[in-house]
Design a protein around this motif. Structure first.
Motif, PDB file in Angstrom:
ATOM      1  N   ARG A  99       0.825  -1.216   0.000  1.00 13.06           N
ATOM      2  CA  ARG A  99       0.000   0.000   0.000  1.00 13.06           C
ATOM      3  C   ARG A  99       0.857   1.263   0.000  1.00 13.06           C
ATOM      4  O   ARG A  99       0.516   2.245  -0.663  1.00 13.06           O
ATOM      5  CB  ARG A  99      -0.961   0.000   1.194  1.00 13.06           C
ATOM      6  CG  ARG A  99      -2.127  -0.971   0.984  1.00 13.06           C
ATOM      7  CD  ARG A  99      -3.201  -0.823   2.024  1.00 13.06           C
ATOM      8  NE  ARG A  99      -2.728  -1.373   3.287  1.00 13.06           N
ATOM      9  CZ  ARG A  99      -3.138  -0.979   4.480  1.00 13.06           C
ATOM     10  NH1 ARG A  99      -4.037  -0.031   4.593  1.00 13.06           N
ATOM     11  NH2 ARG A  99      -2.658  -1.530   5.570  1.00 13.06           N
ATOM     12  N   LEU A 100       1.983   1.234   0.732  1.00  6.57           N
ATOM     13  CA  LEU A 100       2.891   2.379   0.732  1.00  6.57           C
ATOM     14  C   LEU A 100       3.454   2.634  -0.665  1.00  6.57           C
ATOM     15  O   LEU A 100       3.531   3.780  -1.113  1.00  6.57           O
ATOM     16  CB  LEU A 100       4.049   2.158   1.712  1.00  6.57           C
ATOM     17  CG  LEU A 100       3.784   2.518   3.160  1.00  6.57           C
ATOM     18  CD1 LEU A 100       4.949   2.071   4.046  1.00  6.57           C
ATOM     19  CD2 LEU A 100       3.539   3.996   3.329  1.00  6.57           C
ATOM     20  N   ALA A 101       3.835   1.562  -1.343  1.00  7.19           N
ATOM     21  CA  ALA A 101       4.348   1.710  -2.711  1.00  7.19           C
ATOM     22  C   ALA A 101       3.266   2.298  -3.604  1.00  7.19           C
ATOM     23  O   ALA A 101       3.545   3.194  -4.420  1.00  7.19           O
ATOM     24  CB  ALA A 101       4.832   0.365  -3.248  1.00  7.19           C
ATOM     25  N   ASP A 102       2.045   1.813  -3.464  1.00  5.87           N
ATOM     26  CA  ASP A 102       0.926   2.355  -4.245  1.00  5.87           C
ATOM     27  C   ASP A 102       0.719   3.839  -3.930  1.00  5.87           C
ATOM     28  O   ASP A 102       0.506   4.651  -4.833  1.00  5.87           O
ATOM     29  CB  ASP A 102      -0.369   1.588  -3.965  1.00  5.87           C
ATOM     30  CG  ASP A 102      -0.379   0.195  -4.563  1.00  5.87           C
ATOM     31  OD1 ASP A 102       0.480  -0.106  -5.431  1.00  5.87           O
ATOM     32  OD2 ASP A 102      -1.244  -0.612  -4.154  1.00  5.87           O
ATOM     33  N   LEU A 103       0.781   4.189  -2.657  1.00  6.35           N
ATOM     34  CA  LEU A 103       0.598   5.588  -2.266  1.00  6.35           C
ATOM     35  C   LEU A 103       1.710   6.484  -2.808  1.00  6.35           C
ATOM     36  O   LEU A 103       1.453   7.619  -3.220  1.00  6.35           O
ATOM     37  CB  LEU A 103       0.521   5.711  -0.741  1.00  6.35           C
ATOM     38  CG  LEU A 103      -0.795   5.241  -0.110  1.00  6.35           C
ATOM     39  CD1 LEU A 103      -0.672   5.204   1.408  1.00  6.35           C
ATOM     40  CD2 LEU A 103      -1.948   6.122  -0.537  1.00  6.35           C
ATOM     41  N   LEU A 104       2.922   5.978  -2.844  1.00  2.00           N
ATOM     42  CA  LEU A 104       4.021   6.759  -3.415  1.00  2.00           C
ATOM     43  C   LEU A 104       3.807   6.999  -4.909  1.00  2.00           C
ATOM     44  O   LEU A 104       4.083   8.089  -5.415  1.00  2.00           O
ATOM     45  CB  LEU A 104       5.364   6.074  -3.156  1.00  2.00           C
ATOM     46  CG  LEU A 104       5.850   6.142  -1.707  1.00  2.00           C
ATOM     47  CD1 LEU A 104       7.074   5.253  -1.509  1.00  2.00           C
ATOM     48  CD2 LEU A 104       6.153   7.573  -1.294  1.00  2.00           C
ATOM     49  N   THR A 105       3.291   5.995  -5.600  1.00  2.00           N
ATOM     50  CA  THR A 105       2.971   6.151  -7.024  1.00  2.00           C
ATOM     51  C   THR A 105       1.865   7.179  -7.198  1.00  2.00           C
ATOM     52  O   THR A 105       1.951   8.067  -8.055  1.00  2.00           O
ATOM     53  CB  THR A 105       2.551   4.798  -7.643  1.00  2.00           C
ATOM     54  OG1 THR A 105       3.638   3.880  -7.493  1.00  2.00           O
ATOM     55  CG2 THR A 105       2.174   4.938  -9.101  1.00  2.00           C
ATOM     56  N   ILE A 106       0.838   7.085  -6.388  1.00  2.00           N
ATOM     57  CA  ILE A 106      -0.275   8.039  -6.447  1.00  2.00           C
ATOM     58  C   ILE A 106       0.241   9.450  -6.168  1.00  2.00           C
ATOM     59  O   ILE A 106      -0.122  10.403  -6.867  1.00  2.00           O
ATOM     60  CB  ILE A 106      -1.383   7.641  -5.439  1.00  2.00           C
ATOM     61  CG1 ILE A 106      -2.070   6.358  -5.898  1.00  2.00           C
ATOM     62  CG2 ILE A 106      -2.398   8.768  -5.263  1.00  2.00           C
ATOM     63  CD1 ILE A 106      -2.958   5.721  -4.834  1.00  2.00           C
ATOM     64  N   GLU A 107       1.096   9.589  -5.156  1.00  2.00           N
ATOM     65  CA  GLU A 107       1.652  10.896  -4.830  1.00  2.00           C
ATOM     66  C   GLU A 107       2.405  11.485  -6.021  1.00  2.00           C
ATOM     67  O   GLU A 107       2.244  12.662  -6.367  1.00  2.00           O
ATOM     68  CB  GLU A 107       2.593  10.800  -3.631  1.00  2.00           C
ATOM     69  CG  GLU A 107       3.247  12.136  -3.292  1.00  2.00           C
ATOM     70  CD  GLU A 107       4.436  12.000  -2.371  1.00  2.00           C
ATOM     71  OE1 GLU A 107       4.672  12.960  -1.610  1.00  2.00           O
ATOM     72  OE2 GLU A 107       5.130  10.980  -2.428  1.00  2.00           O
ATOM     73  N   SER A 108       3.205  10.671  -6.668  1.00  2.00           N
ATOM     74  CA  SER A 108       3.993  11.136  -7.810  1.00  2.00           C
ATOM     75  C   SER A 108       3.096  11.604  -8.951  1.00  2.00           C
ATOM     76  O   SER A 108       3.287  12.685  -9.518  1.00  2.00           O
ATOM     77  CB  SER A 108       4.927  10.021  -8.282  1.00  2.00           C
ATOM     78  OG  SER A 108       5.621  10.409  -9.434  1.00  2.00           O
ATOM     79  N   VAL A 109       2.100  10.779  -9.295  1.00  2.00           N
ATOM     80  CA  VAL A 109       1.190  11.124 -10.389  1.00  2.00           C
ATOM     81  C   VAL A 109       0.412  12.390 -10.061  1.00  2.00           C
ATOM     82  O   VAL A 109       0.298  13.300 -10.892  1.00  2.00           O
ATOM     83  CB  VAL A 109       0.246   9.941 -10.709  1.00  2.00           C
ATOM     84  CG1 VAL A 109      -0.852  10.353 -11.669  1.00  2.00           C
ATOM     85  CG2 VAL A 109       1.035   8.758 -11.268  1.00  2.00           C
ATOM     86  N   LEU A 110      -0.135  12.464  -8.840  1.00  2.00           N
ATOM     87  CA  LEU A 110      -0.890  13.662  -8.449  1.00  2.00           C
ATOM     88  C   LEU A 110      -0.004  14.898  -8.440  1.00  2.00           C
ATOM     89  O   LEU A 110      -0.437  15.976  -8.865  1.00  2.00           O
ATOM     90  CB  LEU A 110      -1.536  13.463  -7.073  1.00  2.00           C
ATOM     91  CG  LEU A 110      -2.830  12.663  -7.059  1.00  2.00           C
ATOM     92  CD1 LEU A 110      -3.278  12.407  -5.625  1.00  2.00           C
ATOM     93  CD2 LEU A 110      -3.920  13.361  -7.839  1.00  2.00           C
ATOM     94  N   SER A 111       1.214  14.752  -7.980  1.00  2.00           N
ATOM     95  CA  SER A 111       2.142  15.874  -7.957  1.00  2.00           C
ATOM     96  C   SER A 111       2.381  16.405  -9.371  1.00  2.00           C
ATOM     97  O   SER A 111       2.365  17.620  -9.606  1.00  2.00           O
ATOM     98  CB  SER A 111       3.459  15.444  -7.312  1.00  2.00           C
ATOM     99  OG  SER A 111       4.377  16.500  -7.304  1.00  2.00           O
TER     100      SER A 111
END
Length: 136
Positions: A99-111
């Motif tokens: 889930r942390l890896a998924d959240l980091l991906t989401i953070e990058s895309v949203l950023s």
């Protein structure tokens, strides 16, 4: 909080555990917390063990364990089954890492999308909305 000499009412149990009365009833329906007998003409009384059990459930939930997983942990709460508890914790840890890896991906895309939104001017289609609609 000291246990009243005759035990906790459901309201006092909930208050001492920092949860609502409906949470106590929900745990009982899920068979995570036993429902004490109701003495004839009286109300149910809960003991210190019940309070400890509710606190155990809440602590496990704060660590991300589902109620099904909490049920498994409750079967091991005597502390004599450390290997089984560790196995459950290892599975939960792997889930958290995914889930942390998924959240980091989401953070990058949203950023990136937020930066693109801030860079557009005029009548250009919003990059965030276009991305969510599947458009380039």
């Amino acid at each position: 909080m000291k246990t009243p000499s005759d035990g906790f009412s459901i309201g006092l149990l909930a208050e001492a555990a920092g949860v609502g009365v409906e949470t106590i009833r929900f745990y009982q329906r899920k068979r995570l917390l036993p429902e004490p007998e109701r003495p004839r003409g009286s109300i149910r009384r809960y003991a210190d063990d019940d309070l400890a059990r509710v606190r155990f459930i809440k602590s496990a939930q704060r660590l991300g364990f589902s109620l099904d997983e909490v049920s498994e942990l409750l079967k091991l709460e005597d502390g004599a089954h450390c290997d089984e508890a560790r196995s459950l914790a290892e599975r939960k840890l792997e889930d958290v890492r995914v889930r942390l890896a998924d959240l980091l991906t989401i953070e990058s895309v949203l950023s990136q999308l937020v930066a693109r939104c801030g860079a557009t001017r005029g009548a250009v289609t919003c990059p965030l909305i276009a991305s969510l609609q599947g458009r380039p």
